[in-house]
Design a protein around this motif. Structure first.
Motif, PDB file in Angstrom:
ATOM      1  N   LEU A 116      -2.822   4.246   6.703  1.00  0.00           N
ATOM      2  CA  LEU A 116      -2.218   3.408   5.664  1.00  0.00           C
ATOM      3  C   LEU A 116      -0.879   2.833   6.107  1.00  0.00           C
ATOM      4  N   SER A 117      -0.068   3.641   6.749  1.00  0.00           N
ATOM      5  CA  SER A 117       1.318   3.262   7.029  1.00  0.00           C
ATOM      6  C   SER A 117       1.459   2.232   8.142  1.00  0.00           C
ATOM      7  N   SER A 141      -0.566  -3.139  -5.893  1.00  0.00           N
ATOM      8  CA  SER A 141      -1.452  -3.973  -5.084  1.00  0.00           C
ATOM      9  C   SER A 141      -2.576  -3.152  -4.472  1.00  0.00           C
ATOM     10  N   GLU A 142      -2.373  -1.839  -4.385  1.00  0.00           N
ATOM     11  CA  GLU A 142      -3.411  -0.982  -3.823  1.00  0.00           C
ATOM     12  C   GLU A 142      -3.227   0.425  -4.391  1.00  0.00           C
TER      13      GLU A 142
END
Length: 127
Positions: free
Chosen positions: A22-23, A4-5
């Protein structure tokens, strides 16, 4: 179709900030490692990184990931991984609590502050 990314690599000094950014949207991190002599000699760095970000972890039950950091350790079998991931994401409130517990333990036991910093200073300087 399963990705998805995709995030390209970043320079080393930018990595911590990128991982933290990101997390923040993650419910769970996975850290699969094949059990072999090379991987048995690795460190628990992924647990520390994900822990610092406050993300709970499902990981392979291999030497580097064993110890007292709170993580869900599984044998490298499809069923075990599937069951552990489904169990973890079925209760996202518990996931958040586990991520916070991992974060607290990493901050308490794995950062160079207070006596930990003094011990490293003494080891490196001989004082």
């Amino acid at each position: 179709p399963y990705i998805s990314e995709f995030v390209p690599g970043v320079p080393t000094l930018e990595y911590p900030a990128k991982l933290m950014a990101l997390s923040q949207d993650w419910d769970l991190a996975i850290a699969p490692v094949e059990s072999n002599p090379f991987n048995e000699c690795k460190s628990n760095l992924k647990l520390l990184e994900y822990g610092w970000c406050g993300v709970p972890v499902v990981c392979s039950d291999v030497t580097p990931y064993q110890g007292n950091l709170p993580a869900t350790r599984v044998k490298n079998r499809y069923k075990d991984w599937r069951d552990a991931i489904l169990e973890r994401v079925s209760d996202l409130a518990a996931c958040q609590r586990d991520g916070a517990a991992l974060q607290a333990q990493v901050a308490r036991d794995w950062t160079l502050t207070g006596q930990n910093l003094q011990s490293w200073y003494e080891a490196w300087t001989g004082q």
